[in-house]
Design an enzyme around this catalytic site. Structure first.
Site, mmCIF file in Angstrom:
data_model
loop_
_atom_site.group_PDB
_atom_site.id
_atom_site.type_symbol
_atom_site.label_atom_id
_atom_site.label_comp_id
_atom_site.label_asym_id
_atom_site.label_seq_id
_atom_site.Cartn_x
_atom_site.Cartn_y
_atom_site.Cartn_z
ATOM 1 N N SER A 236 19.248 -5.968 3.444
ATOM 2 C CA SER A 236 19.313 -7.625 4.419
ATOM 3 C C SER A 236 18.062 -8.502 3.608
ATOM 4 O O SER A 236 17.550 -8.510 2.483
ATOM 5 C CB SER A 236 19.299 -7.510 5.235
ATOM 6 O OG SER A 236 20.112 -8.508 5.789
ATOM 7 N N ASP B 14 30.857 -5.876 3.250
ATOM 8 C CA ASP B 14 29.732 -6.548 4.190
ATOM 9 C C ASP B 14 30.525 -7.760 5.307
ATOM 10 O O ASP B 14 30.929 -8.762 4.399
ATOM 11 C CB ASP B 14 28.776 -7.105 3.577
ATOM 12 C CG ASP B 14 27.469 -6.940 3.874
ATOM 13 O OD1 ASP B 14 26.747 -7.909 4.776
ATOM 14 O OD2 ASP B 14 26.184 -6.377 3.479
ATOM 15 N N HIS C 163 27.485 -3.275 6.415
ATOM 16 C CA HIS C 163 26.032 -4.473 6.360
ATOM 17 C C HIS C 163 25.486 -3.383 6.964
ATOM 18 O O HIS C 163 25.259 -3.457 8.566
ATOM 19 C CB HIS C 163 26.358 -5.526 7.010
ATOM 20 C CG HIS C 163 24.471 -6.222 7.031
ATOM 21 N ND1 HIS C 163 24.306 -7.001 5.902
ATOM 22 C CD2 HIS C 163 23.870 -6.106 7.614
ATOM 23 C CE1 HIS C 163 23.225 -7.552 5.247
ATOM 24 N NE2 HIS C 163 22.508 -6.668 6.568
#
Length: 558
Positions: A220, A452, A490
């Site tokens: 991320s 995601d 994610h």
């Protein structure tokens, strides 16, 4: 290819020199003293923990401007990491800013007994503000293999140059953006190099020698940081793992701002029940396109789901079994590219939007749509991206903590356009020329989950294509691998359809240290005990025959 080989050869020669230095350092009495670069009394495998306490880090140890640093504390630790009992020295460090009004960079280094002569830096997440857990595994790491510290890596990381408020939601405090140096430390990645340089200085002081290899792993924001170090300091890290990277941070923020406005409109927000309806409908329509029904859509690009099939009669909201017209428009907005009708200095022109699978599952609403519609003040139950936008508007863009983020229209920013353009040069880390990193012998593993909810896998695919188009397919393959993991979301947040686990660190070690590139890797669903092939993008795994829980039953195709 020859340049990459030369880089690997130089690294092997450096390992040999370091090995000799270690032997000389530990050979007390044989040559009188160790080499001039070694710290007196240091051991090549056991850190001098107490000797580091209070140590000054000179500004000259760091390549970017600081006013030096200091070890604030050391502690001898014994912890169980990945099932192994590890002794290590925990070192807490402050790196001092140039601007006295800016916060320090707070860093931590874990120095294990039995050091393997390697180091690994972890990236952060969200707006950072806390030091990552140095005992963790790499992003999408395997459940059955030890974390880096348990492998006797020296691990280190920082809060990227600011400290989160204890009352703020984790990784969602953007208030540091009021200070230019703190903003640059975070967004441009300056804190990464400062932390790396200070940590390697202390590693040398602790063990009497430098690491043979230095790696970076992050997801991320940490994934963006991984790409930043490869772009800006191509010789600083030998290998990099970048997972679900928010590399075009400003561009994504503009899309998140647009979606925040769309979802705040009357009747436009699909609640958790409708999000589940959408998710289940996409799975029902597209699951078998890869040859097997397993609740995983392996080829999202081939999924032509039309949300209008869920339209309520007459387009009005008649309950949880259908979507109203405003809700359908919201779903389409989230899954469509967002293009802005003006130029920004980074050169970016759009954000590609999210697959229909993203954020449509009520098991992970926080990362996608959220539980409640955006509003002013921004609810803590709204989506993570909407809260991220709200913090950015208040502290990065307007620098007014009371500004209503819904009043800023990313399509027509008006007087805020110049500020947006300036911020784009700091936040969009979009240099596709990784040639210097490749020529230095660096290797990059790039990973993204196909479902995601927070950082679009389409965006990572875009960056990969830019690198390949610029450097050529052959050169790119010589130093870079990119894998999209079907069903993964994610950071394995909540209960994803496929909780990805792969030993990317061992694969990276073999590539960097032995010249053996990843070959036919497999990824494990750590919650369902099934495996799939990791396919080189743009390939995806298609079921052939056999046990659908075994990777050997699939073939990579496009």
């Amino acid at each position: 290819m020859k340049r990459s080989t030369a880089g690997s050869g130089a690294r092997l020669r450096r390992r040999a020199v370091l090995a000799v230095a270690v032997i000389l350092t530990g050979a007390t009495g044989l040559f009188g003293v160790g080499p001039a670069t070694a710290s007196a009394g240091a051991s090549p495998t056991v850190p001098r923990c107490a000797a580091l306490d209070g140590m000054t880090i000179p500004a000259s140890a760091m390549s970017l401007p600081t006013t030096g640093g200091r070890v604030e504390s050391t502690a001898a630790m014994t912890s169980v990491v990945s099932g192994r009992t590890i002794q290590y020295c925990q070192v807490d460090v402050d790196i001092f800013p140039v601007d006295r009004s800016a916060p320090d960079i707070k860093a931590r280094i874990d120095l294990p007994h039995g050091w393997n002569r390697k180091a690994l830096m972890f990236g952060g997440g969200g707006y950072n503000g806390t030091i990552p857990d140095l005992t963790q595994n790499v992003p999408f790491g395997p459940a059955d293999q030890p974390a880096p510290l348990a492998r006797r890596y020296a691990t280190f990381a920082s809060d990227s140059g600011h400290q989160q408020s204890p009352t703020a939601p984790p990784s969602l405090d953007g208030s540091f953006g009021m200070n230019d140096e703190a903003l640059t430390n975070f967004a441009a990645g300056d804190a990464l190099k400062k932390t790396r340089d200070a940590s390697l200085f202390l590693i040398r002081q602790a063990y009497g020698t430098h690491p043979a290899e230095v790696y970076f792993a992050g997801g991320s924001t940490g994934g963006r940081e991984a790409l930043v170090v490869a772009q800006r300091w191509p010789k600083a890290f030998d290998g990099v793992i970048s997972a679900y990277p928010a590399w075009n941070n400003l561009s994504e923020i503009l899309d998140l701002g647009y979606l925040t406005q769309v979802l705040s409109r009357p009747g436009a927000f699909p609640g958790p029940e409708k999000q589940t309806l959408l998710y289940d409908s996409v799975i029902s329509a597209c699951d078998r396109l890869d040859g097997v029904r397993d609740n995983v859509v392996s080829n999202p690009q081939g999924c032509g789901f039309d949300p209008h099939v869920l339209r309520c009669p007459g387009g009005a909201d008649t309950g949880p079994t259908c979507l109203s017209d405003p809700q359908i428009r919201s779903v389409i907005a989230m899954s469509s590219p967002f293009r802005w009708p003006y130029r920004i200095a980074s050169g970016e022109t759009e954000y590609p939007g999210f697959p229909f699978l993203s954020g449509a599952d009520m098991r992970t609403p926080f990362l996608g749509f959220g539980d409640t519609a955006p509003a002013d003040p921004m609810p803590a139950t709204s989506g993570y991206g909407m809260q991220y936008w709200d913090q950015w508007v208040k502290y990065f863009l307007t620098r007014d903590p009371h500004h209503n983020s819904l009043d800023v229209d990313p399509r027509h920013p008006g007087t805020w356009l110049d500020r947006i353009s300036r911020l784009s040069t700091v936040e969009d880390r979009n240099n596709a020329d990784l040639g210097p990193f490749a020529r230095a012998g660096g290797k990059l593993i790039l990973l993204h989950g196909a479902a995601d909810e927070l950082v679009s896998p389409r965006s990572t695919s875009d960056y990969y294509r830019r690198v390949r188009d610029l450097l050529g397919a052959g050169t790119t393959r010589g130093f870079m691998r990119y894998y999209v993991v079907p069903g993964a979301n994610h950071a394995n947040f909540g209960t994803p359809a496929f909780a990805a686990g792969w030993d990317s660190l061992t694969a990276l070690e073999r590539w960097v240290e032995k010249g053996r590139a990843p070959a036919h890797p497999t990824v494990t669903d750590t919650t369902r005990h099934r495996t799939r092939p990791l396919c080189d993008y743009p390939d995806w795994p298609r079921y052939r025959t056999g046990d659908p829980n075994d990777a050997s039953s699939f073939v990579c195709t496009r």
